[in-house]
Design a protein around this motif. Structure first.
Motif, PDB file in Angstrom:
ATOM      1  N   LYS A  71       0.822  -1.337  -0.234  1.00  0.00           N
ATOM      2  CA  LYS A  71       0.111  -0.143   0.014  1.00  0.00           C
ATOM      3  C   LYS A  71       0.844   1.091   0.039  1.00  0.00           C
ATOM      4  N   SER A  72       2.045   1.272   0.791  1.00  0.00           N
ATOM      5  CA  SER A  72       2.698   2.571   0.719  1.00  0.00           C
ATOM      6  C   SER A  72       3.360   2.646  -0.441  1.00  0.00           C
ATOM      7  N   ARG A  88       1.164   4.266  -3.233  1.00  0.00           N
ATOM      8  CA  ARG A  88       0.704   5.641  -2.684  1.00  0.00           C
ATOM      9  C   ARG A  88       1.934   6.335  -3.044  1.00  0.00           C
ATOM     10  N   LYS A  89       3.339   5.857  -2.881  1.00  0.00           N
ATOM     11  CA  LYS A  89       4.352   6.585  -3.554  1.00  0.00           C
ATOM     12  C   LYS A  89       4.402   6.742  -4.861  1.00  0.00           C
ATOM     13  N   LEU A 133       1.724   6.544  -7.086  1.00  0.00           N
ATOM     14  CA  LEU A 133       0.874   7.584  -7.634  1.00  0.00           C
ATOM     15  C   LEU A 133       1.470   8.991  -7.116  1.00  0.00           C
ATOM     16  N   LYS A 134       1.889   9.196  -6.134  1.00  0.00           N
ATOM     17  CA  LYS A 134       2.441  10.638  -5.834  1.00  0.00           C
ATOM     18  C   LYS A 134       3.555  10.973  -6.813  1.00  0.00           C
TER      19      LYS A 134
END
Length: 330
Positions: free
Chosen positions: A317-318, A321-322, A324-325
């Protein structure tokens, strides 16, 4: 490989600090009265990790006191996280050895001399730590010794031994001594685990650099002659804090296990982490059936096992998220 120069000191004491104005005087007083250091060339480095209190003024006052004893240097590290404060200390240190202390660690009078002597006697040691005793504001709960290692308390007897790094049995980042050159050659400049940050639970920043040092072939030792005292305030023994700590320590397990893991091994580690901790969760639940709500220590252990089981998913998940960021930042 970085070469030593004539300007290198024997040892640097590095203290990452965050809002430690009330704690720093105690540790600096302890360092001022260290014994057996008359022949050592050493310094103290304070790395202020964005404190909002008067840490800077406290250090300015102590720089006058320390004049003539050893150098006391101050640096501001704007990137938040204990891992970044330690990296800054390594960049600034002039000592061949770096002895890390947190601002709530009180070293015994001979801590520094014992730390230095151990390094001379064990040239293959890349890092070493000693006994860390709890200095409690209030009495800890019953059976606290089962989880005391999570609060950086280590009392492993009077015989030195090698830590079992392959199974993540390692010393904390506080009261730890490392060889500067070993760290610089093997620990990446950007950590994967930063340490406690607002909104980030995951821990593991203590262990990450040690694993790089271990996998580079260096030994990590327990030295029982080094004693420090970890000040544990009342709030660190409260239920909410302990359960948050248990989750944070569990969520880093998979990520730490990936260090030195080849790509083809990662799915195996993924499955083993989930199944191994699922087994621990089930066994623990059966053993403490009906007691988990009233037994804080058993509840802490259950929270750690659950978080360890979920750590592979937390990692995915992390990373998502990274990704996509970074994608939207382009």
């Amino acid at each position: 490989m970085s070469e030593l120069t004539a300007e290198d000191l024997d040892i640097s004491v590095a203290i990452p600090a965050y809002n430690g104005a009330t704690r720093l005087p105690k540790i600096l007083d302890k360092l001022l009265t260290q014994t057996g250091v008359e022949k050592l060339s050493w310094e103290i480095i304070i790395v202020d990790n964005n404190s909002s209190d008067n840490t800077f003024e406290i250090i300015q006052n102590y720089q006058k006191i320390y004049n003539g004893n050893c150098h006391l240097r101050y640096f501001l590290e704007p990137e938040q996280g204990a891992a970044f404060a330690r990296l800054r200390a390594v960049r600034e240190a002039k000592g061949q050895l770096i002895a890390f202390l947190d601002d709530d660690n009180l070293p015994a009078p001979n801590w520094l001399s014992e730390a230095y002597s151990f390094g001379l006697e064990h040239p293959q040691a890349g890092a070493w730590s000693g006994q860390i005793h709890g200095d409690f504001e209030v009495n800890p709960p019953e059976n606290f010794e089962r989880i005391q290692a999570f609060l950086a308390i280590r009392e492993h007897g009077s015989n030195p031994y090698l830590f079992d790094a392959d199974n993540l049995r390692l010393p904390p980042g506080a009261a730890l001594v490392v060889r500067k050159q070993v760290w610089r050659e093997n620990v990446p400049q950007r950590p994967n685990l930063s340490g406690k940050l607002p909104g980030i639970l995951v821990q593991g920043d203590d262990y990450e650099p040690l694993l790089y040092i271990h996998y580079a072939g260096w030994e990590i030792w327990y030295n029982p002659t080094m004693h420090t005292y970890h000040q544990i305030p009342r709030w660190r023994l409260e239920r909410d804090y302990l359960l948050t700590l248990a989750r944070g320590c569990g969520l880093c397990i998979f990520q730490l296990s990936l260090i030195n893991t080849k790509n083809w091994q990662k799915p195996i580690v993924f499955i083993k982490t989930i199944l191994g901790n699922l087994r621990r969760v089930l066994k623990h639940r059966i053993h403490y059936r009906g007691q988990l709500k009233s037994n804080l220590i058993a509840l802490f252990e259950m929270e750690f096992y659950l978080a360890s089981m979920m750590s592979p998913f937390y990692y995915l998940k992390s990373n998502l998220r990274k990704g996509l960021k970074n994608k939207f930042a382009l």
